[in-house]
Design a protein around this motif. Structure first.
Motif, PDB file in Angstrom:
ATOM      1  N   GLU A 357       1.711  -6.532   4.283  1.00 34.45           N
ATOM      2  CA  GLU A 357       2.005  -5.410   3.370  1.00 34.45           C
ATOM      3  C   GLU A 357       0.889  -5.194   2.343  1.00 34.45           C
ATOM      4  OE1 GLU A 357       4.507  -8.059   3.322  1.00 34.45           O
ATOM      5  OE2 GLU A 357       5.150  -7.146   5.212  1.00 34.45           O
ATOM      6  N   LEU A 358      -0.175  -6.028   2.422  1.00 36.69           N
ATOM      7  CA  LEU A 358      -1.229  -5.945   1.391  1.00 36.69           C
ATOM      8  C   LEU A 358      -1.883  -4.562   1.358  1.00 36.69           C
ATOM      9  CD1 LEU A 358      -2.742  -7.413  -0.799  1.00 36.69           C
ATOM     10  CD2 LEU A 358      -4.165  -8.504   0.915  1.00 36.69           C
ATOM     11  N   THR A 359      -2.126  -3.989   2.545  1.00 35.48           N
ATOM     12  CA  THR A 359      -2.788  -2.668   2.596  1.00 35.48           C
ATOM     13  C   THR A 359      -1.904  -1.608   1.951  1.00 35.48           C
ATOM     14  OG1 THR A 359      -3.575  -3.428   4.715  1.00 35.48           O
ATOM     15  CG2 THR A 359      -4.035  -1.141   4.174  1.00 35.48           C
ATOM     16  N   VAL A 360      -0.592  -1.667   2.232  1.00 36.49           N
ATOM     17  CA  VAL A 360       0.341  -0.692   1.638  1.00 36.49           C
ATOM     18  C   VAL A 360       0.349  -0.856   0.106  1.00 36.49           C
ATOM     19  CG1 VAL A 360       2.743   0.129   1.610  1.00 36.49           C
ATOM     20  CG2 VAL A 360       1.773  -0.805   3.711  1.00 36.49           C
ATOM     21  N   ALA A 361       0.354  -2.109  -0.330  1.00 35.12           N
ATOM     22  CA  ALA A 361       0.381  -2.392  -1.770  1.00 35.12           C
ATOM     23  C   ALA A 361      -0.876  -1.843  -2.454  1.00 35.12           C
ATOM     24  CB  ALA A 361       0.501  -3.898  -2.005  1.00 35.12           C
ATOM     25  N   ARG A 362      -2.019  -2.064  -1.810  1.00 30.07           N
ATOM     26  CA  ARG A 362      -3.288  -1.570  -2.380  1.00 30.07           C
ATOM     27  C   ARG A 362      -3.282  -0.061  -2.503  1.00 30.07           C
ATOM     28  NH1 ARG A 362      -8.928  -3.221  -0.091  1.00 30.07           N
ATOM     29  NH2 ARG A 362      -9.585  -2.397  -2.087  1.00 30.07           N
ATOM     30  N   LYS A 363      -2.782   0.588  -1.430  1.00 31.22           N
ATOM     31  CA  LYS A 363      -2.761   2.050  -1.429  1.00 31.22           C
ATOM     32  C   LYS A 363      -1.882   2.560  -2.567  1.00 31.22           C
ATOM     33  CE  LYS A 363      -3.902   3.996   2.579  1.00 31.22           C
ATOM     34  NZ  LYS A 363      -3.633   3.949   4.012  1.00 31.22           N
ATOM     35  N   LEU A 364      -0.726   1.913  -2.760  1.00 34.78           N
ATOM     36  CA  LEU A 364       0.176   2.338  -3.825  1.00 34.78           C
ATOM     37  C   LEU A 364      -0.509   2.161  -5.199  1.00 34.78           C
ATOM     38  CD1 LEU A 364       2.877   3.319  -4.888  1.00 34.78           C
ATOM     39  CD2 LEU A 364       3.747   0.985  -4.725  1.00 34.78           C
ATOM     40  N   ALA A 365      -1.204   1.031  -5.375  1.00 39.66           N
ATOM     41  CA  ALA A 365      -1.908   0.811  -6.651  1.00 39.66           C
ATOM     42  C   ALA A 365      -2.952   1.905  -6.883  1.00 39.66           C
ATOM     43  CB  ALA A 365      -2.561  -0.565  -6.666  1.00 39.66           C
ATOM     44  N   GLU A 366      -3.654   2.297  -5.805  1.00 38.86           N
ATOM     45  CA  GLU A 366      -4.678   3.348  -5.946  1.00 38.86           C
ATOM     46  C   GLU A 366      -4.047   4.680  -6.326  1.00 38.86           C
ATOM     47  OE1 GLU A 366      -7.752   1.200  -2.864  1.00 38.86           O
ATOM     48  OE2 GLU A 366      -6.728   3.040  -2.204  1.00 38.86           O
ATOM     49  N   GLN A 367      -2.896   4.975  -5.692  1.00 45.71           N
ATOM     50  CA  GLN A 367      -2.209   6.240  -6.015  1.00 45.71           C
ATOM     51  C   GLN A 367      -1.726   6.239  -7.468  1.00 45.71           C
ATOM     52  OE1 GLN A 367       0.819   6.145  -3.041  1.00 45.71           O
ATOM     53  NE2 GLN A 367      -0.376   7.286  -1.526  1.00 45.71           N
ATOM     54  N   LEU A 368      -1.237   5.086  -7.918  1.00 40.55           N
ATOM     55  CA  LEU A 368      -0.765   4.986  -9.304  1.00 40.55           C
ATOM     56  C   LEU A 368      -1.917   5.213 -10.282  1.00 40.55           C
ATOM     57  CD1 LEU A 368       1.674   1.953  -8.979  1.00 40.55           C
ATOM     58  CD2 LEU A 368       2.310   4.246  -9.721  1.00 40.55           C
TER      59      LEU A 368
END
Ligand code: AMP
Length: 449
Positions: A357-368
């Motif tokens: 899930e690390l890639t999904v987590a990173r993407k969410l952080a970038e969107q935030l």
């Protein structure tokens, strides 16, 4: 941790990495041993408040170098002031120039304005670090920070009153309710010489009762004796002539107008006829902001009129008035009243379950982050050495003073949701993954800081 321990450099320290004596660290609130004292978030918040207020009074920001030619200060602060004779950090650079770490802000601001050929009047403000080699003690550091304003080219007593009021408004906005303002007038080139003679005559008779420094000051700069911290010298001055009692008619009228205008808006004003301040260049109005929360070093800040300094530094004959406020003492007084809000951006920590899930987590952080929300992911937890990865990430989130945790796990992903946990209240909710950025933003907007 007390200011005293900080000032003496006896705080917690890493082995072999002691702070230089008289300096201090400003850590994030979550890492500061005593929240509210040496806290980088409070420092920024106080500086932000000062900037806003200064701009509201028509001041614009000026930034000048941290070191200057030594001559700038010997010509301005006065060759007999403690700051120049005892406290300057001076050094010779590789080109043979004598430079000093600036002990105060006003001369550098004037130099910058004169160098750029700026037309007066101008109103400028600054924030930054300053350096004085003195014995560190409670509220006294070797590197400290000041917030200052300079109204260059303004002669009106209403300018004095407005500058003083700006400082009062600053302390009042910080909730420092015991702050009072002491005001005095020390006269001008016309009335000071005859006053000086009277004072010298008085001091010569009292020589025996004065300290060595003050005895030297009698001929060099007798007004300085008023600034001596020793009680014996202050007692000897009990019956001494006071500058404010020997003003010429113009200085008298100026002082009366400053006081009348201040009394229009403030009750916390006292006339202190002994107030001369530690720099030699003041004329007419001098003032100091005092707080009982500070102990012996009770001056939060101070300033005055300096109608001859611009000319003495090679500029035109132009009047000026300004102040410098001490940031450390302000923080100390404000922390005693617990009024400074950290004003920090709440951090969202995106926690992943396994590396899938690390890639999904990173993407969410970038969107935030794109949506102006502070967000972080713990990459260190991915190390094979870390057993319980969730636990490790929660620990890091805690240490980073995160406000909200978003959990991105396989079970959540399969249901198209993320779990949110408020780290302050412990409350947990779920949001649809597609709406998560908007919902997190909304939620942060409703949370208490
Ligand atoms: P001055 O520049 O001497 O007029 O001082 C203005 C203000 O700066 C003082 O009222 C203090 O709050 C602060 N200040 C001056 N010297 C120091 C120091 N050595 N350490 C901490 N604050 C200082």
């Amino acid at each position: 941790m007390s200011l005293e321990r900080e000032a003496s450099g006896a705080g917690r320290r890493a082995a072999g990495a002691a702070r230089p004596k008289g300096t201090t660290d400003f850590l994030p609130r979550s890492m500061a041993p005593d929240p509210g004292l040496f806290d980088s978030e409070q420092k920024s918040s106080v500086e932000r408040l000062f900037r806003e207020l200064a701009r509201r009074y028509g001041f614009q920001e000026v930034i000048t170098p941290t070191f200057e030619h030594a001559e700038l200060f010997t010509r301005s602060a006065g060759a007999s002031s403690d700051i120049v004779t005892k406290e300057m950090y001076s050094f010779t650079d590789r080109g043979g120039r004598t430079l000093v770490l600036r002990p105060e802000g006003t001369p550098g601001v004037i130099r910058a304005v004169l160098g750029a050929g700026v037309r007066l009047p101008v109103r400028l403000f600054y924030t930054g670090s300053f350096f004085r080699y003195s014995r560190p003690q409670k509220g006294r550091f070797r590197e400290f920070h000041q917030l200052g304003v300079e109204a260059l080219g303004e002669a009106s007593p209403l300018a004095d009153a407005e500058v003083i009021r700006l400082g009062q408004e600053f302390y009042s906005a910080l909730g420092i309710s015991d702050c009072t303002t002491a005001v005095n007038s020390i006269g001008c080139r016309i009335c000071r010489p005859s006053f000086r003679d009277k004072l010298v005559g008085f001091l010569r008779q009292k020589q025996e009762e004065l300290c060595d420094d003050c005895r030297r000051r009698i001929e060099l700069n007798p007004l300085r004796v008023y600034d001596c911290k020793l009680e014996t010298c202050q007692t000897a001055l009990d019956k001494a002539p006071r500058p404010a009692d020997h003003l010429c008619p113009e200085c008298n009228a100026h002082f009366a107008a400053v006081l009348a205008d201040l009394q229009r808006t403030s009750t916390a004003i006292t006339v202190n006829k002994r107030l001369v301040r530690g720099l030699d260049y003041y004329s007419r109005t001098t003032f100091e902001y005092i707080s009982g929360a500070l102990g012996a070093q009770d001056s939060l800040g101070g300033g005055g009129r300096y109608d001859y300094l611009i000319e003495e530094l090679g500029g035109p004959s132009e009047p000026a008035v300004g102040f410098a406020l001490g940031l450390e003492r302000t923080l100390y007084a404000a922390s005693a009243t617990r009024q400074v809000s950290a004003g920090r951006l709440p951090l969202v920590f995106v926690v992943w379950f396994s590396e899938d899930e690390l890639t999904v987590a990173r993407k969410l952080a970038e969107q935030l982050r794109q949506a102006q929300v502070a967000a972080r992911v713990d990459y260190e937890a991915a190390s094979p050495a870390v057993g319980n990865k969730m636990k490790q990430q929660m620990k890091t989130a805690d240490a980073a003073a995160a406000r909200l945790v978003v959990i991105v796990g396989p079970e959540e992903i399969s249901r198209g949701v993320y779990s949110l946990k408020d780290l302050t209240t412990g409350e947990q909710t779920e949001v649809p993954a597609g709406e998560s950025v908007v919902r997190i933003k909304q939620l942060l907007g409703t949370l208490q800081p």
